[in-house]
Design an enzyme around this catalytic site. Structure first.
Site, PDB file in Angstrom:
ATOM      1  N   ASP A 147      -1.992   5.685 -12.170  1.00  0.00           N
ATOM      2  CA  ASP A 147      -1.806   6.702 -11.140  1.00  0.00           C
ATOM      3  C   ASP A 147      -2.443   8.009 -11.568  1.00  0.00           C
ATOM      4  O   ASP A 147      -2.355   8.394 -12.739  1.00  0.00           O
ATOM      5  CB  ASP A 147      -0.307   6.937 -10.912  1.00  0.00           C
ATOM      6  CG  ASP A 147       0.106   6.673  -9.482  1.00  0.00           C
ATOM      7  OD1 ASP A 147      -0.165   7.540  -8.635  1.00  0.00           O
ATOM      8  OD2 ASP A 147       0.701   5.619  -9.211  1.00  0.00           O
ATOM      9  N   ASP A 249      -2.690   9.588  -6.041  1.00  0.00           N
ATOM     10  CA  ASP A 249      -1.467   9.909  -5.322  1.00  0.00           C
ATOM     11  C   ASP A 249      -1.704  10.989  -4.261  1.00  0.00           C
ATOM     12  O   ASP A 249      -2.430  11.956  -4.502  1.00  0.00           O
ATOM     13  CB  ASP A 249      -0.464  10.425  -6.371  1.00  0.00           C
ATOM     14  CG  ASP A 249       0.919  10.644  -5.814  1.00  0.00           C
ATOM     15  OD1 ASP A 249       1.573   9.647  -5.463  1.00  0.00           O
ATOM     16  OD2 ASP A 249       1.356  11.807  -5.727  1.00  0.00           O
ATOM     17  N   GLU A 317      -4.195   7.153  -1.969  1.00  0.00           N
ATOM     18  CA  GLU A 317      -3.028   7.052  -1.090  1.00  0.00           C
ATOM     19  C   GLU A 317      -3.256   7.967   0.118  1.00  0.00           C
ATOM     20  O   GLU A 317      -3.106   9.182   0.031  1.00  0.00           O
ATOM     21  CB  GLU A 317      -1.753   7.483  -1.830  1.00  0.00           C
ATOM     22  CG  GLU A 317      -0.510   7.223  -0.994  1.00  0.00           C
ATOM     23  CD  GLU A 317       0.729   8.027  -1.420  1.00  0.00           C
ATOM     24  OE1 GLU A 317       1.834   7.661  -0.996  1.00  0.00           O
ATOM     25  OE2 GLU A 317       0.587   9.026  -2.144  1.00  0.00           O
ATOM     26  N   HIS A 379       6.400   1.155  -4.053  1.00  0.00           N
ATOM     27  CA  HIS A 379       7.612   1.821  -4.525  1.00  0.00           C
ATOM     28  C   HIS A 379       8.153   2.862  -3.547  1.00  0.00           C
ATOM     29  O   HIS A 379       9.141   3.518  -3.843  1.00  0.00           O
ATOM     30  CB  HIS A 379       7.309   2.494  -5.866  1.00  0.00           C
ATOM     31  CG  HIS A 379       6.282   3.589  -5.722  1.00  0.00           C
ATOM     32  ND1 HIS A 379       4.974   3.338  -5.347  1.00  0.00           N
ATOM     33  CD2 HIS A 379       6.381   4.919  -5.848  1.00  0.00           C
ATOM     34  CE1 HIS A 379       4.322   4.473  -5.264  1.00  0.00           C
ATOM     35  NE2 HIS A 379       5.135   5.456  -5.566  1.00  0.00           N
ATOM     36  N   ASP A 380       7.467   3.037  -2.406  1.00  0.00           N
ATOM     37  CA  ASP A 380       7.932   4.013  -1.405  1.00  0.00           C
ATOM     38  C   ASP A 380       8.465   3.347  -0.142  1.00  0.00           C
ATOM     39  O   ASP A 380       8.921   4.038   0.768  1.00  0.00           O
ATOM     40  CB  ASP A 380       6.769   4.940  -0.996  1.00  0.00           C
ATOM     41  CG  ASP A 380       6.329   5.858  -2.124  1.00  0.00           C
ATOM     42  OD1 ASP A 380       7.183   6.255  -2.939  1.00  0.00           O
ATOM     43  OD2 ASP A 380       5.127   6.178  -2.186  1.00  0.00           O
TER      44      ASP A 380
HETATM   45  C1  GLC Z   1       3.393   9.675  -3.451  1.00  0.00           C
HETATM   46  C2  GLC Z   1       4.141   8.661  -4.296  1.00  0.00           C
HETATM   47  C3  GLC Z   1       5.602   8.937  -4.184  1.00  0.00           C
HETATM   48  C4  GLC Z   1       5.880  10.321  -4.714  1.00  0.00           C
HETATM   49  C5  GLC Z   1       5.052  11.347  -3.956  1.00  0.00           C
HETATM   50  C6  GLC Z   1       5.072  12.659  -4.631  1.00  0.00           C
HETATM   51  O1  GLC Z   1       3.641   9.537  -2.117  1.00  0.00           O
HETATM   52  O2  GLC Z   1       3.802   7.369  -3.881  1.00  0.00           O
HETATM   53  O3  GLC Z   1       6.361   7.997  -4.887  1.00  0.00           O
HETATM   54  O4  GLC Z   1       7.234  10.627  -4.577  1.00  0.00           O
HETATM   55  O5  GLC Z   1       3.680  10.960  -3.916  1.00  0.00           O
HETATM   56  O6  GLC Z   1       4.370  12.599  -5.835  1.00  0.00           O
END
Ligand code: GLC
Length: 582
Positions: A147, A249, A317, A379-380
């Protein structure tokens, strides 16, 4: 990157495609409409000599806190992951892993709040552990991506500590500091993704700092060239250690309106593009994300990957659900992300017709020369097995692993792990503190390795950081390996078929005219192989007309293998792979 073709700019929404009709349902095979021909021609474009490794790889996301606890502190760690590489490489058979953050962090957002980008948090081990893991993965032929948290750091990062110390600190402008409105309100009405204002007042210097997520995750200022250089060096650091790429991210969030205008409230007829985000959904996010200069930052980032000349990849992302805007993150000259993460299947209605329209629309929007990806969990998001229609997890697995594009699996989905109820006293996710139903704890519970104490995640007598799901005695690696019909064994068979099939790995894609409102049928074809995938989304037995072939895989019957002449019968919720003679 060399010789990148221009991106295809036609924008088609899933709605437009399904309304326009691609090939008529139920038409005899061989009959193709003009639209289908041009579509299929486009999807056949490929050049085997320039195909990078990540086109064919199956990725597996590991949430390190929850995978394997080697030192018995209740938290997963890097040595734990290393000890499970045989499972990943051989038992399951994936090609690449994506590791969620393991960097130094106060863990307010469980690692997505980084206080040192180039060190490992003691919870996970140390840098030596990261190197051992990467080397051990590489020695098994498994690539590793990590990441890269571009948008923000932790408020405990030395950069922020300096930045907040005085208005004239040299790092002041590495973050975003503003005066409030004359009425003492924050500079804008922007709402943090996790709810509440996205500005926090800091008494030390009497100004507000911006944070797209938690107040303890201040936004980095990517319009400051020194910050950009420092962050690009972070990427170089990990590439030097040997990673094969990055999952980037919150990559659409960093650049916001330079005029800092207030967001308008959502109109009455507004349709939510994805899940219910609570207060964040009260506004149209016109000004607080994706300002066009975000693309400049991504081009700069990609330049660093190109410096390494070994096909390092990036997947960004991008939570943008307008497909043509989403596709713009490949870059106008394909000079941004290798791929923007494709979350659209998770936002799509779960039925054959909607999924088909979505797939076609995604393919039409992916620029010529680029490659897409598919995912059904991370994970979200609520776990796949708890999100889609009961009994269709296996169908979903076949869909994910047979579409054209790189599949990303989420740890535990291969076992059929479900969303786990987490009691109030065990809750960990800060998002859940703000908006209870948005808690992500339920999809982050420990990996279920066996039917022993703590499901084999932590040693006996230790309380894992999140509770182990109640079903661990049957839903676990060890037990499922012993059951031929288990979900895990189905994934293993499917991955085997995929590994042996160039049509599935990189062949062309076209929807087959036998598709209907209940059944999705598509053809995957390479120079040497023709495959058909048929997925029955209904709970009734269904006959699908196809030209002669042999069933080589079924989601529900591990022994199904039959030759047929002109049609096959699909059981309720069954999906099959068919190979045709050439
Ligand atoms: C992204 C990650 C998430 C995190 C957010 C803030 O969306 O996937 O898990 O909480 O960024 O870093």
């Amino acid at each position: 990157m060399t010789n990148r073709p221009q991106r295809h700019t036609q924008a088609v929404s899933p709605r437009a495609v399904s309304a326009g009709g691609l090939s008529s349902n139920g038409a005899a095979e061989g009959h193709v409409c003009t639209h289908w021909e041009s579509y299929s021609a486009r999807m056949t474009q490929r050049d085997p000599h320039t195909r990078p490794w990540w086109h064919e790889a199956v990725f597996y996301q590991i949430y390190p806190l929850s995978f394997a606890d080697s030192d018995g502190d209740g938290y997963g760690d890097l040595d734990g992951i290393t000890s499970r590489l045989d499972y990943l490489a051989d038992t399951l058979g994936v090609d690449a892993i994506w590791l969620s953050p393991f960097y130094k962090s106060p863990m307010k957002d469980w690692g997505y709040d980084i206080s040192d980008h180039t060190d490992v948090d003691p919870l996970f081990g140390d840098l030596g552990g990261a190197e051992r893991l990467i080397d051990a993965a590489h020695s098994r032929g498994v690539k590793v991506i990590v990441d890269y948290v571009m948008n923000h750091s932790s408020d405990e990062h030395p950069w922020f500590v300096e930045s907040r110390s005085s208005r004239d600190n040299p790092k002041r402008d590495w973050y975003v500091w503003r005066d409030g409105k004359p009425d003492r309100n924050p500079p804008t009405n922007w709402v943090s993704v996790f709810s509440g204002p996205s500005w926090t007042f800091d008494h030390t210097t009497g100004q507000w700092y911006r944070h797209t997520y938690l107040a303890s995750q201040p936004d980095l200022n990517w319009r400051n060239p020194e910050l950009v250089d420092a962050m690009l060096d972070v990427a170089r650091f990990w590439l030097d250690i040997g990673v094969d790429g990055f999952r980037v991210d919150a990559a659409h969030q960093m650049m916001k309106d330079p005029l800092e205008r207030d967001n308008p409230p959502v109109p009455e007829d507004w349709q939510r593009p994805f899940k219910d985000m609570g207060e964040y959904d009260d506004f149209v996010h016109l000004y607080d994300l994706a300002h066009p200069d975000v693309h400049e930052a991504h081009r700069a980032f990609q330049t660093v990957l190109d410096e390494y000349g070994r096909d390092a990849m990036s997947v960004g992302e991008i939570h943008i659900f307008d497909l043509s805007e989403w596709a713009s993150y490949y870059g106008h000259d394909l000079d941004e992300f290798s791929m923007p993460f494709n979350f659209h299947l998770m936002a799509c209605d779960w039925d054959a017709r909607s999924i088909r329209a979505l797939i076609e629309a995604v393919h039409w929007n992916v620029p010529a020369g680029a490659w897409t990806n598919w995912t059904l969990g991370n994970h979200d998001e609520i776990r796949l097995a708890s999100r889609i229609s009961a009994g269709q997890e296996r169908l979903a697995a076949l869909l994910l692993l047979s579409l054209r594009g790189t599949p990303f699996l989420y740890y535990g989905d291969e076992l059929g792990m479900k969303q786990t109820a987490v009691s109030d006293d065990r809750k960990k996710d800060p998002w859940g503190d703000n908006v209870e139903y948005l808690s992500r704890d339920g999809e982050r519970t420990p990996m279920q390795w066996n039917d022993g104490p703590n499901a084999g995640f932590s040693p006996e007598g230790i309380a894992p950081w999140l509770p182990v799901a109640d079903d661990y005695q049957t839903v676990n690696v060890k037990s499922e390996l012993q059951l031929p019909e288990s979900t895990l064994n189905m994934y293993r068979r499917l991955l085997d078929v995929r590994r042996e099939s160039e049509a599935l790995r990189f062949g062309s894609f076209m929807v087959h005219p036998s598709s209907s409102d209940e059944v999705l049928v598509y053809r995957r074809e390479s120079d040497h192989e023709t495959i058909t995938v048929a997925l029955n989304f209904s709970d009734a037995e269904t006959v699908v007309e196809l030209r002669a072939g042999r069933v080589v895989f079924s989601t529900v019957d591990e022994n199904r293998e039959e030759a047929f002449r002109d049609s096959i019968v699909l059981a309720p919720n069954e999906g099959v792979i068919v190979r045709h003679r050439r």
